[in-house]
Design a protein around this motif. Structure first.
Motif, short mmCIF file in Angstrom:
data_model
loop_
_atom_site.label_atom_id
_atom_site.label_comp_id
_atom_site.label_asym_id
_atom_site.label_seq_id
_atom_site.Cartn_x
_atom_site.Cartn_y
_atom_site.Cartn_z
N GLY A 45 41.07 46.78 36.57
CA GLY A 45 41.82 45.71 35.90
C GLY A 45 43.29 45.67 36.25
O GLY A 45 44.05 44.92 35.64
N TRP A 46 43.69 46.47 37.26
CA TRP A 46 45.11 46.48 37.65
C TRP A 46 45.24 46.07 39.10
O TRP A 46 44.58 46.65 39.96
CB TRP A 46 45.70 47.88 37.47
CG TRP A 46 47.20 47.86 37.35
CD1 TRP A 46 47.93 47.93 36.20
CD2 TRP A 46 48.16 47.73 38.42
NE1 TRP A 46 49.27 47.85 36.49
CE2 TRP A 46 49.45 47.72 37.85
CE3 TRP A 46 48.06 47.62 39.80
CZ2 TRP A 46 50.61 47.60 38.59
CZ3 TRP A 46 49.21 47.48 40.56
CH2 TRP A 46 50.47 47.48 39.96
N PRO A 47 46.10 45.07 39.40
CA PRO A 47 46.83 44.23 38.44
C PRO A 47 45.92 43.15 37.87
O PRO A 47 44.79 42.98 38.34
CB PRO A 47 47.94 43.64 39.30
CG PRO A 47 47.30 43.50 40.65
CD PRO A 47 46.41 44.70 40.80
N LYS A 48 46.44 42.42 36.90
CA LYS A 48 45.62 41.36 36.28
C LYS A 48 45.34 40.23 37.27
O LYS A 48 44.25 39.67 37.27
CB LYS A 48 46.33 40.81 35.04
CG LYS A 48 46.64 41.86 33.97
CD LYS A 48 45.38 42.55 33.46
CE LYS A 48 45.72 43.57 32.38
NZ LYS A 48 44.53 44.35 31.95
N ILE A 49 46.35 39.90 38.08
CA ILE A 49 46.19 38.82 39.06
C ILE A 49 46.62 39.34 40.42
O ILE A 49 47.81 39.34 40.76
CB ILE A 49 47.03 37.58 38.66
CG1 ILE A 49 46.64 37.11 37.27
CG2 ILE A 49 46.83 36.46 39.68
CD1 ILE A 49 47.45 35.93 36.76
N PRO A 50 45.68 39.82 41.26
CA PRO A 50 46.03 40.38 42.57
C PRO A 50 46.68 39.37 43.52
O PRO A 50 47.30 39.77 44.50
CB PRO A 50 44.68 40.86 43.11
CG PRO A 50 43.79 41.00 41.92
CD PRO A 50 44.25 39.95 40.96
#
Length: 332
Positions: A45-50
């Protein structure tokens, strides 16, 4: 455990017992690392927005105090520095006076925080080490922007690879990501040379692309001597050579070196085999030889370049120039 003792040794009962327990002790130490379970897992889940990664991600630095993660990336018309929260939310970016970031480091003091970047560009901002505020305001430049230096002048860099700054303000720079210089430099908090060591070569204290540097609590400076496929260790006060590790790096040289939060292990990135190696950190005293206790095998062509560790949570962040992303691994 069976001991086969030659009759010529003529040991007493106490001698046998002493030898037995010494062997048992050694056996326990060497076998303590066998069968080591997986030590880290990927935080998917890291980062939220790749998609915020729009260039080649070369370096990453963690501000453990404020829960921030700084990423340096390269490319045309892309922001050179991205800032995320430790939860993975994109916060902001900056681009001024950064040409080709190579290494990045966050320093927290009692009164302030700053971000240090080594710039290996060949344009008007390159060959420098620069200090920024957390918002991206340029505060200090070390080196002459745009001019590659020689090993004769301490503050004239040629593609400086990475920097480590202690709370005291003392600065360690590995200078030589393929340029003329192959050296380790220590500066005081007022930017004066304390000591400088290293030339191009394979001998003791020489380097072939010194690529990463970190300092432990016991007064030792650890350098990833990339193309010599070894880690070299120096005394932080004098610059004296203390030892080196090479046996763990026959497959690929070390690109990055960082300690875990408890200083029990070193995390070493090996770019060409897409791997993180986890090595036992030796206690005070002899450096000895390296002991690899675990690995994290990354996907093909991921190419982990530099890493950093959150010294609060223990999470490891990996800047991957092949995958063009930063990934977060959390300890189990």
């Amino acid at each position: 455990l069976v001991l086969l003792i030659p009759p010529s040794w003529n040991l007493t009962t106490n001698g046998y017992l002493f030898l037995y327990f010494q062997v048992l002790k050694a056996f326990d130490y060497s076998s303590a690392w066998k069968g080591q379970q997986q030590m880290y897992k990927l935080d998917i889940g890291w980062p939220k927005i790749p998609e915020y990664f729009t260039g080649q991600t070369f370096c990453v630095a963690v501000d453990s105090l404020h829960g921030l993660v700084y990423v340096g990336q390269r490319g045309d018309n892309v922001p050179k520095v991205l800032v995320f929260s430790e939860e993975g939310y994109f916060l902001y970016s900056w681009n001024n006076t950064v040409e080709m970031p190579h290494g990045i480091f966050v320093l927290n003091t009692a009164t302030d925080s700053s971000v240090w970047i080594t710039d290996v560009g060949t344009g008007k901002y390159g060959h420098t080490v620069k200090q920024y505020s957390p918002s991206g305001k340029l505060m200090k430049i070390l080196g002459t922007p745009g001019n590659a230096g020689s090993s004769l002048i301490p503050l004239q860099f040629d593609q400086p690879a990475e920097i480590f700054v202690e709370e005291s303000g003392d600065i360690y720079v590995v200078d030589g990501d393929g340029g003329m210089n192959n050296r380790l430099l220590k500066l005081s908090n007022d930017y004066k040379e304390i000591w400088l060591t290293g030339t191009n070569g394979t001998g003791i204290g020489q380097f072939k692309i010194p690529h990463s540097v970190t300092v432990d609590p016991f007064g030792r400076v650890w350098v990833a001597d990339r193309d010599n496929k070894r880690i070299q260790v120096f005394d932080k006060v004098t610059g004296e050579w203390l030892g080196c590790w090479s046996s763990c790096f026959s497959e690929d040289g070390p690109y990055s070196v960082r300690f875990t939060a408890n200083y029990k292990y070193l995390i070493v990135a090996q770019l060409n085999i897409n791997r993180l190696a986890i090595l036992v950190a030796p206690p005070v005293g002899s450096i000895g030889d390296c002991v690899m206790v675990n690995t994290v095998q990354l996907a093909d062509e991921t190419k982990p370049h530099l890493v950093d560790v959150d010294m609060k949570s223990g999470a490891v962040y990996v800047a991957e120039i092949g995958a063009q992303q930063v990934q977060k691994y959390v300890p189990l």
